[in-house]
Design a protein around this motif. Sequence first.
Motif, PDB file in Angstrom:
ATOM      1  N   ARG A  99       0.818  -1.215   0.000  1.00 49.54           N
ATOM      2  CA  ARG A  99       0.000   0.000   0.000  1.00 49.54           C
ATOM      3  C   ARG A  99       0.845   1.255   0.000  1.00 49.54           C
ATOM      4  NH1 ARG A  99      -5.142  -1.524   1.974  1.00 49.54           N
ATOM      5  NH2 ARG A  99      -5.084  -3.737   2.383  1.00 49.54           N
ATOM      6  N   LEU A 100       0.182   2.363  -0.310  1.00 48.31           N
ATOM      7  CA  LEU A 100       0.773   3.690  -0.088  1.00 48.31           C
ATOM      8  C   LEU A 100      -0.273   4.500   0.671  1.00 48.31           C
ATOM      9  CD1 LEU A 100       2.349   4.564  -3.594  1.00 48.31           C
ATOM     10  CD2 LEU A 100       3.599   4.254  -1.451  1.00 48.31           C
ATOM     11  N   ASP A 101       0.171   5.399   1.549  1.00 53.76           N
ATOM     12  CA  ASP A 101      -0.773   6.265   2.262  1.00 53.76           C
ATOM     13  C   ASP A 101      -1.533   7.124   1.257  1.00 53.76           C
ATOM     14  OD1 ASP A 101       0.244   5.232   4.594  1.00 53.76           O
ATOM     15  OD2 ASP A 101       1.649   6.881   4.891  1.00 53.76           O
ATOM     16  N   ARG A 102      -2.658   7.647   1.695  1.00 52.98           N
ATOM     17  CA  ARG A 102      -3.522   8.404   0.776  1.00 52.98           C
ATOM     18  C   ARG A 102      -2.776   9.568   0.117  1.00 52.98           C
ATOM     19  NH1 ARG A 102      -8.047  12.086   1.394  1.00 52.98           N
ATOM     20  NH2 ARG A 102      -7.726  12.130   3.645  1.00 52.98           N
ATOM     21  N   ALA A 103      -1.941  10.265   0.885  1.00 55.25           N
ATOM     22  CA  ALA A 103      -1.240  11.423   0.324  1.00 55.25           C
ATOM     23  C   ALA A 103      -0.001  11.027  -0.485  1.00 55.25           C
ATOM     24  CB  ALA A 103      -0.838  12.360   1.461  1.00 55.25           C
ATOM     25  N   SER A 104       0.461   9.789  -0.318  1.00 52.57           N
ATOM     26  CA  SER A 104       1.687   9.359  -1.016  1.00 52.57           C
ATOM     27  C   SER A 104       1.397   9.103  -2.491  1.00 52.57           C
ATOM     28  CB  SER A 104       2.251   8.086  -0.385  1.00 52.57           C
ATOM     29  OG  SER A 104       2.552   8.295   0.969  1.00 52.57           O
ATOM     30  N   THR A 105       2.450   9.186  -3.292  1.00 53.99           N
ATOM     31  CA  THR A 105       2.316   8.982  -4.735  1.00 53.99           C
ATOM     32  C   THR A 105       3.320   7.910  -5.186  1.00 53.99           C
ATOM     33  OG1 THR A 105       3.948  10.694  -5.217  1.00 53.99           O
ATOM     34  CG2 THR A 105       1.644  11.398  -5.108  1.00 53.99           C
ATOM     35  N   TYR A 182       3.596  -0.611   8.639  1.00 55.66           N
ATOM     36  CA  TYR A 182       2.602   0.447   8.634  1.00 55.66           C
ATOM     37  C   TYR A 182       3.258   1.823   8.788  1.00 55.66           C
ATOM     38  CZ  TYR A 182      -1.633   2.905  10.085  1.00 55.66           C
ATOM     39  OH  TYR A 182      -2.668   3.793  10.185  1.00 55.66           O
ATOM     40  N   HIS A 183       3.017   2.725   7.846  1.00 53.71           N
ATOM     41  CA  HIS A 183       3.574   4.091   7.876  1.00 53.71           C
ATOM     42  C   HIS A 183       5.077   4.095   8.148  1.00 53.71           C
ATOM     43  CE1 HIS A 183      -0.304   5.771   7.532  1.00 53.71           C
ATOM     44  NE2 HIS A 183      -0.658   5.768   8.794  1.00 53.71           N
ATOM     45  N   GLN A 184       5.776   3.100   7.622  1.00 57.15           N
ATOM     46  CA  GLN A 184       7.174   2.911   8.046  1.00 57.15           C
ATOM     47  C   GLN A 184       8.056   4.130   7.816  1.00 57.15           C
ATOM     48  OE1 GLN A 184       8.943  -0.816   7.173  1.00 57.15           O
ATOM     49  NE2 GLN A 184      11.028  -0.115   7.528  1.00 57.15           N
ATOM     50  N   VAL A 185       7.974   4.704   6.634  1.00 61.21           N
ATOM     51  CA  VAL A 185       8.892   5.811   6.320  1.00 61.21           C
ATOM     52  C   VAL A 185       8.593   7.008   7.217  1.00 61.21           C
ATOM     53  CG1 VAL A 185       9.657   7.386   4.506  1.00 61.21           C
ATOM     54  CG2 VAL A 185       9.161   4.991   3.949  1.00 61.21           C
ATOM     55  N   LYS A 186       7.327   7.333   7.374  1.00 57.38           N
ATOM     56  CA  LYS A 186       6.948   8.473   8.220  1.00 57.38           C
ATOM     57  C   LYS A 186       7.414   8.251   9.655  1.00 57.38           C
ATOM     58  CE  LYS A 186       3.016   9.949   5.571  1.00 57.38           C
ATOM     59  NZ  LYS A 186       1.632   9.687   5.299  1.00 57.38           N
ATOM     60  N   ALA A 198       6.275  14.945   1.884  1.00 57.26           N
ATOM     61  CA  ALA A 198       5.895  14.330   0.606  1.00 57.26           C
ATOM     62  C   ALA A 198       6.637  13.012   0.464  1.00 57.26           C
ATOM     63  CB  ALA A 198       6.239  15.248  -0.562  1.00 57.26           C
ATOM     64  N   LEU A 199       5.917  12.036  -0.101  1.00 62.40           N
ATOM     65  CA  LEU A 199       6.488  10.693  -0.212  1.00 62.40           C
ATOM     66  C   LEU A 199       6.092  10.095  -1.566  1.00 62.40           C
ATOM     67  CD1 LEU A 199       8.036   8.520   1.305  1.00 62.40           C
ATOM     68  CD2 LEU A 199       5.930   7.839   2.411  1.00 62.40           C
ATOM     69  N   HIS A 200       7.099   9.656  -2.302  1.00 65.43           N
ATOM     70  CA  HIS A 200       6.848   9.121  -3.646  1.00 65.43           C
ATOM     71  C   HIS A 200       7.636   7.823  -3.803  1.00 65.43           C
ATOM     72  CE1 HIS A 200       6.154   9.323  -8.025  1.00 65.43           C
ATOM     73  NE2 HIS A 200       7.398   8.902  -8.142  1.00 65.43           N
TER      74      HIS A 200
HETATM   75  N1  URA Z   1       5.787   4.531   4.414  1.00 69.64           N
HETATM   76  C1  URA Z   1       4.901   5.480   4.772  1.00 69.64           C
HETATM   77  O1  URA Z   1       4.977   6.059   5.843  1.00 69.64           O
HETATM   78  N2  URA Z   1       3.927   5.794   3.902  1.00 69.64           N
HETATM   79  C2  URA Z   1       3.789   5.217   2.688  1.00 69.64           C
HETATM   80  O2  URA Z   1       2.877   5.569   1.931  1.00 69.64           O
HETATM   81  C3  URA Z   1       4.720   4.232   2.334  1.00 69.64           C
HETATM   82  C4  URA Z   1       5.716   3.911   3.220  1.00 69.64           C
END
Ligand code: URA
Length: 237
Positions: A99-105, A182-186, A198-200
């Motif tokens: 998945r990608l979060d709603r705001a992610s591209t 879940y939301h790993q990068v954030k 911003a996340l792409h």
């Molecule tokens: N990590 C995040 O936090 N958001 C995403 O959409 C993908 C990976």
Amino acid sequence: MRLDRFITQHTGRPEKEVLRLIRAGAVVVEGEEARENRHPVDEFTAVSVEGEALPCREALYVMLHKPAGYLSATSDDEHPTVITLIDHPLAGELHLAGRLDRASTGLLLLTNNGRWSKAVTEPGQGVAKRYLVETREVIGAEAAGKFAEGIYFAYEDLTTGPAELEVLGEREARLTIFEGRYHQVKRMFHAVGNRVTALHRESIGGLVLDAGLGPGAWRRLGGEEVALFRGARTDLD
Ligand code: URA
């Protein structure tokens, strides 16, 4: 599933007879005579026995450039889902391989083949996911080292695996992770006192988002692309 069992299941013919038919060249798998039994088959494999085709589902593998504002879900009452962007008769069968979060591209993969999506998403598979990240604060010099060591997530009581951070600018970086929590990068940036603005997603394993696909556009994956993931079939499209 093994070819002989698959045929027995669909035709009721005893395994001994099936083995004889395979040896005699009377079984055709994806257009080629199957001379051995080790050929892995599933419901998406085209198999015929003495010229008669067994039931077979059409597999669909899709690369989508997810635009911001769309939910990575198959249905939702409130927001448009990424499925609504796929104009294909089999779209209703698709599920998400990550998945990608709603705001992610960026790159999103969808398929109706559960075995394939598992090979893409299971944390143990170690598939690399590469992101372009923009942040609110300046990215500190310590971030790369901390991400490489792993970040502790108290909620799951686990430490993330080594991740690679390439700082591109004061507030811009490329991050590669090998899991998909879940939301790993954030959460990783939050752990070093920053915020993702911003996340792409640029790539998943060897699959890179096509530069020619604008936000909202999609295309089918070719057989070689499908085969990039372990456990996937190579004999498609
Ligand atoms: N990590 C995040 O936090 N958001 C995403 O959409 C993908 C990976």
